[in-house]
Write an enzyme that holds these catalytic residues in place. Structure first.
Site, PDB file in Angstrom:
ATOM      1  N   ARG A   1       0.813  -1.213   0.000  1.00 20.25           N
ATOM      2  CA  ARG A   1       0.000   0.000   0.000  1.00 20.25           C
ATOM      3  C   ARG A   1       0.855   1.274   0.000  1.00 20.25           C
ATOM      4  O   ARG A   1       0.701   2.133  -0.855  1.00 20.25           O
ATOM      5  CB  ARG A   1      -0.841  -0.003   1.267  1.00 20.25           C
ATOM      6  CG  ARG A   1      -2.242   0.501   1.157  1.00 20.25           C
ATOM      7  CD  ARG A   1      -2.912   0.215   2.494  1.00 20.25           C
ATOM      8  NE  ARG A   1      -2.433  -1.065   2.999  1.00 20.25           N
ATOM      9  CZ  ARG A   1      -3.003  -2.223   2.720  1.00 20.25           C
ATOM     10  NH1 ARG A   1      -4.105  -2.254   2.020  1.00 20.25           N
ATOM     11  NH2 ARG A   1      -2.501  -3.346   3.170  1.00 20.25           N
ATOM     12  N   THR A   2       1.750   1.365   0.977  1.00 20.89           N
ATOM     13  CA  THR A   2       2.504   2.599   1.139  1.00 20.89           C
ATOM     14  C   THR A   2       3.405   2.858  -0.061  1.00 20.89           C
ATOM     15  O   THR A   2       3.471   3.980  -0.574  1.00 20.89           O
ATOM     16  CB  THR A   2       3.334   2.553   2.436  1.00 20.89           C
ATOM     17  OG1 THR A   2       2.461   2.244   3.522  1.00 20.89           O
ATOM     18  CG2 THR A   2       4.025   3.858   2.696  1.00 20.89           C
TER      19      THR A   2
ATOM     20  N   LYS B   1      24.444  -7.246  -0.688  1.00 19.76           N
ATOM     21  CA  LYS B   1      25.892  -7.454  -0.871  1.00 19.76           C
ATOM     22  C   LYS B   1      26.686  -6.834   0.272  1.00 19.76           C
ATOM     23  O   LYS B   1      27.906  -6.798   0.222  1.00 19.76           O
ATOM     24  CB  LYS B   1      26.343  -6.828  -2.196  1.00 19.76           C
ATOM     25  CG  LYS B   1      25.703  -7.460  -3.419  1.00 19.76           C
ATOM     26  CD  LYS B   1      26.095  -6.711  -4.685  1.00 19.76           C
ATOM     27  CE  LYS B   1      25.324  -7.207  -5.882  1.00 19.76           C
ATOM     28  NZ  LYS B   1      25.435  -6.287  -7.020  1.00 19.76           N
TER      29      LYS B   1
ATOM     30  N   ARG C   1      11.472   3.270   4.105  1.00 25.11           N
ATOM     31  CA  ARG C   1      10.904   2.405   5.144  1.00 25.11           C
ATOM     32  C   ARG C   1      12.015   1.500   5.651  1.00 25.11           C
ATOM     33  O   ARG C   1      12.798   0.969   4.857  1.00 25.11           O
ATOM     34  CB  ARG C   1       9.760   1.563   4.581  1.00 25.11           C
ATOM     35  CG  ARG C   1       9.339   0.466   5.555  1.00 25.11           C
ATOM     36  CD  ARG C   1       8.041  -0.170   5.180  1.00 25.11           C
ATOM     37  NE  ARG C   1       6.936   0.734   5.442  1.00 25.11           N
ATOM     38  CZ  ARG C   1       5.665   0.340   5.425  1.00 25.11           C
ATOM     39  NH1 ARG C   1       5.353  -0.901   5.141  1.00 25.11           N
ATOM     40  NH2 ARG C   1       4.707   1.206   5.660  1.00 25.11           N
TER      41      ARG C   1
ATOM     42  N   HIS D   1       5.033   6.568  11.518  1.00 27.37           N
ATOM     43  CA  HIS D   1       4.604   6.366  10.133  1.00 27.37           C
ATOM     44  C   HIS D   1       3.751   7.592   9.798  1.00 27.37           C
ATOM     45  O   HIS D   1       2.538   7.524   9.737  1.00 27.37           O
ATOM     46  CB  HIS D   1       3.786   5.070  10.046  1.00 27.37           C
ATOM     47  CG  HIS D   1       3.461   4.638   8.641  1.00 27.37           C
ATOM     48  ND1 HIS D   1       3.773   5.379   7.524  1.00 27.37           N
ATOM     49  CD2 HIS D   1       2.837   3.528   8.178  1.00 27.37           C
ATOM     50  CE1 HIS D   1       3.355   4.741   6.444  1.00 27.37           C
ATOM     51  NE2 HIS D   1       2.789   3.615   6.809  1.00 27.37           N
TER      52      HIS D   1
END
Lengths: 178, 311
Positions: free
Chosen positions: B58-59, B86, B108, B137
């Site tokens: 969603r975000t 890596k 995020r 958030h």
């Protein structure tokens, strides 16, 4: 501060200019069928409401009117501080309509360019005609108004201000010298 | 107009005027999302990088759409399938992205404070926190506020109940800060294991009984039980027990005001924190939240990338 203000148009002169512009719009478009009025925020939308009222008085017809905010389409986004975003409110289709775009003052023509791009994104009007209360010159783009209230020669460092009362009726047009 | 922030790390740093400006700007962008041609040229030439170290549908989609609808170039980088696997450090990854002249980095991360860490080290790019650990958030809270404002006409004076895993919810914290700033009363409820000690010091009323928290509420926000986190560190005995005591259902919703709205940040665990009858009921505004999410993220991107430092 040494800045001087001069009144160019008073309330009744503005009313007469709007009445004349309305007659010109109706003459050129042979009535008000298929016309829509779109005012540019902020100020142009108040004048568009006034023209709509005049059309009703003269022709008896209702013309839809909406408002466009051009901030999203400005060519100077990212230059200077971020600008407040107003609301575009056009609750009807523009396709195959004759749009009368209304603004207070035409200057460089950049706002009108932005407004035309905004309208084209929303629909495909048959034509866009431009009505302004004041043309102060200094165009930077090949744009001209179809209906002009008053031509006011001005210097670039001067400002032109259209004042409205609380009911959004025009009070005065002022020229402010630096 | 003054929007003085270069980064959006949390709602804790936002003033009432900031939040009002963001919501008003989002309301302007909503109109674009309802057009046939959902695109405006506002941020053309700007580059927005979505840097996601945690899963999100969603975000990430919402930020991507927000950028694209304003004509910005939007690139997604997820931790799996990038040089992160890596062994590259967070700071090096971000410095490299900044060197590509990204205007905004939307990030995020599972670690609280990771976006703030980046914001302090990047000199050109803006950072938007799209969820960091158990911290904040902010874009979710702002879209919650826009949804509440649309349905209730105001935020000030409302009673908002937030139910669920408060301890591990970044949404709850961002909602709490933003709602308090806007003058709402916030009630938090959940099992005692999910209520962090000291949370009442942030200005919330705390309950362990969902019925008390919901009573006469204007808004009920249900939080997701985070199944992916339950695996390692269990705070509840079983999902069935949780559902019995803390799910929103057709009975306890009657305790809220008759015109109360039900919200959820998604994804829904139907039958756990919310019954399907309520999730699909007339009071739910969950899809309005998703729609408003795009508009709020357009507003945030515009306010960060639509101006310049030089004047």
């Amino acid at each position: 501060m040494g800045s001087k203000e001069k009144s160019i148009l008073d309330g009744s002169s503005i009313e007469r200019a709007i009445t004349r512009i309305t007659h010109e719009i109706l003459e050129k478009n042979k009535g008000c069928d298929n016309l829509v009025l779109i005012g540019i925020r902020s100020g142009g939308d108040h004048l568009a409401a006034l023209i709509r009222q005049r059309i009703k008085e003269i022709e008896g017809g209702e013309v839809p009117h909406g408002a466009v905010d051009v901030t999203m389409y400005r060519d100077d986004v990212g230059h200077g501080s971020v600008r407040p975003m107003g609301k575009t409110d056009i609750p009807f289709a523009l396709d195959n309509r004759h749009v009368i775009l209304v603004d207070e003052v035409i200057y460089t023509g950049r706002t009108i360019r932005a407004a035309m791009d905004a309208l084209m994104d929303i629909g495909r009007p048959s034509s866009i005609q431009l009505a302004v209360l004041v043309d102060r010159g200094h165009r930077e783009l090949p744009i001209r108004a179809d209906y002009v209230g008053r031509n006011v020669p001005s210097a670039r460092d001067e400002k032109i201000q259209v004042l409205f009362d609380e009911a959004h009726l025009p009070l005065e047009v002022r020229l402010i010298k630096p | 107009m003054a929007f003085s922030h270069r980064h959006i790390i949390g709602t804790q740093q936002l003033s009432k005027a900031d939040i009002e400006l963001i919501l008003e700007t989002a309301e302007s962008f909503k109109e674009v999302n309802q057009r046939d041609i959902k695109k405006v040229p506002t941020l053309r030439g700007k580059t927005i990088i979505n840097l996601f170290y945690e899963n999100s549908t969603r975000t990430r989609t919402s930020f991507e759409l927000a950028g694209k609808r304003m004509s910005a170039d939007t690139i997604n980088i997820s931790a799996s399938g990038s040089s992160v696997t890596k062994g590259e450090t967070l700071e090096d990854t971000a410095k490299n992205i900044e060197a590509m002249n990204a205007d905004v980095i939307v990030m995020r991360h599972s670690c609280s404070g990771a976006p703030d860490y980046l914001a302090q080290r990047l000199t050109k790019s803006s950072v938007i926190n799209a969820g960091d650990g158990f911290h904040e958030h902010p874009s979710q809270a702002l879209l919650d506020l826009l949804t509440i404002k649309e349905h209730k006409g105001k935020i000030e004076g409302l009673t908002v109940a937030i139910i669920g895993d408060i301890a591990r919810s970044r949404v709850a914290r961002s909602d709490l800060y933003a709602l308090k700033t806007m003058g709402a009363t916030v009630r938090l409820a959940g099992p005692a294991t999910m209520l962090p000690p000291g949370i009442e010091e942030l200005g919330a009323e705390v309950y362990t009984d969902i019925n008390e928290a919901i009573k006469d509420a204007d808004v009920v926000i249900m939080l997701r039980i985070q199944l992916e986190r339950e695996g390692g560190n269990t705070l509840i005995p079983t999902l069935r027990e949780y559902a019995q005591f803390f799910a929103l259902n057709t009975e306890n919703i009657k305790l809220a005001k008759p015109d109360a709205i039900v919200m959820h940040p998604g994804p829904l665990n139907r039958g756990v924190e919310i019954s399907s009858y309520v999730a699909d009921g007339v009071q739910n505004v969950i899809l309005d939240q998703v729609e408003n999410g795009v508009a709020v993220r357009m507003a945030l991107l515009y306010l960060l990338a639509g101006g310049s430092d030089e004047e």
